[in-house]
Design a protein around this motif. Structure first.
Motif, PDB file in Angstrom:
ATOM      1  N   THR A  25      31.388  36.006  49.947  1.00 54.64           N
ATOM      2  CA  THR A  25      31.489  36.529  48.596  1.00 54.64           C
ATOM      3  C   THR A  25      30.112  36.845  48.039  1.00 54.64           C
ATOM      4  OG1 THR A  25      33.517  35.278  48.223  1.00 54.64           O
ATOM      5  CG2 THR A  25      32.335  36.030  46.278  1.00 54.64           C
ATOM      6  N   GLU A  27      27.747  37.604  44.917  1.00 54.31           N
ATOM      7  CA  GLU A  27      27.686  37.348  43.482  1.00 54.31           C
ATOM      8  C   GLU A  27      26.978  38.521  42.817  1.00 54.31           C
ATOM      9  OE1 GLU A  27      25.823  33.524  43.046  1.00 54.31           O
ATOM     10  OE2 GLU A  27      27.685  32.478  43.549  1.00 54.31           O
ATOM     11  N   ILE A  50      32.272  38.477  43.323  1.00 59.18           N
ATOM     12  CA  ILE A  50      32.594  37.836  42.053  1.00 59.18           C
ATOM     13  C   ILE A  50      31.544  38.268  41.034  1.00 59.18           C
ATOM     14  CG2 ILE A  50      31.394  35.691  42.690  1.00 59.18           C
ATOM     15  CD1 ILE A  50      33.549  34.223  40.948  1.00 59.18           C
ATOM     16  N   MET A  52      29.367  37.767  37.937  1.00 59.62           N
ATOM     17  CA  MET A  52      28.807  36.560  37.340  1.00 59.62           C
ATOM     18  C   MET A  52      28.313  36.767  35.913  1.00 59.62           C
ATOM     19  SD  MET A  52      29.384  34.520  39.800  1.00 59.62           S
ATOM     20  CE  MET A  52      28.508  33.042  39.318  1.00 59.62           C
ATOM     21  N   ASP A  78      36.637  39.687  42.125  1.00 64.74           N
ATOM     22  CA  ASP A  78      36.981  38.788  41.022  1.00 64.74           C
ATOM     23  C   ASP A  78      36.048  39.072  39.854  1.00 64.74           C
ATOM     24  OD1 ASP A  78      37.541  36.719  39.271  1.00 64.74           O
ATOM     25  OD2 ASP A  78      37.338  35.136  40.777  1.00 64.74           O
ATOM     26  N   ASN A  80      36.018  37.515  37.163  1.00 62.98           N
ATOM     27  CA  ASN A  80      35.578  36.229  36.628  1.00 62.98           C
ATOM     28  C   ASN A  80      35.519  36.228  35.095  1.00 62.98           C
ATOM     29  OD1 ASN A  80      34.696  33.562  37.080  1.00 62.98           O
ATOM     30  ND2 ASN A  80      32.551  34.156  37.145  1.00 62.98           N
ATOM     31  N   HIS A  82      34.598  38.699  33.203  1.00 63.53           N
ATOM     32  CA  HIS A  82      33.496  39.518  32.707  1.00 63.53           C
ATOM     33  C   HIS A  82      33.890  40.986  32.569  1.00 63.53           C
ATOM     34  CE1 HIS A  82      30.568  36.320  32.722  1.00 63.53           C
ATOM     35  NE2 HIS A  82      30.974  35.971  33.930  1.00 63.53           N
ATOM     36  N   ASP A 112      40.968  39.713  36.933  1.00 59.37           N
ATOM     37  CA  ASP A 112      40.188  39.087  35.858  1.00 59.37           C
ATOM     38  C   ASP A 112      38.975  39.929  35.460  1.00 59.37           C
ATOM     39  OD1 ASP A 112      39.924  37.114  33.955  1.00 59.37           O
ATOM     40  OD2 ASP A 112      38.967  35.671  35.289  1.00 59.37           O
TER      41      ASP A 112
END
Length: 120
Positions: A25, A27, A50, A52, A78, A80, A82, A112
């Protein structure tokens, strides 16, 4: 002594300790990170990511992820919780290829994530 052994064990299992795993994954903190993710998807469409932080990409003329290699994204993105703001796409001759991703595979997940101030 226990601390040193634990650190050694963690280093052995850390993605940075060995060869890069294509499914690890990434970031994403910045627009530049998102561009690096897009570049990686060109050769490794199963790459996961993801978000961040909220990021603004309004200074970019966005080209859908996977468009250059005509790749179907097969990973998990994802958001997350944001937001990616300011997406303006450039598709050139591919007027159907507008958005964050060029194509998404049936087992892919984009979750998300909020998009704001989008112009496609």
């Amino acid at each position: 002594m226990k601390t040193r052994i634990l650190c050694l064990v963690l280093a052995c299992f850390s993605p940075a300790a060995g060869a890069a795993d294509s499914a690890q994954t990434m970031e994403i903190y910045t627009a530049e990170d998102l561009l690096a993710f897009a570049e990686r998807v060109e050769s490794q469409p199963e790459t996961n990511a993801i978000l961040m932080a909220d990021i603004d990409i309004s200074h970019l003329n966005w080209e859908a992820i996977g468009l250059n290699a005509r790749k179907i994204y097969n990973g998990t993105f994802d958001g997350n919780g944001h937001t990616i703001a300011g997406l303006t796409t450039y598709a050139g001759d591919f007027s159907y290829a507008k958005g964050l991703f060029f194509r998404i595979g049936e087992n892919s997940v984009v979750k998300d994530l909020t998009m704001s101030n989008v112009d496609i």
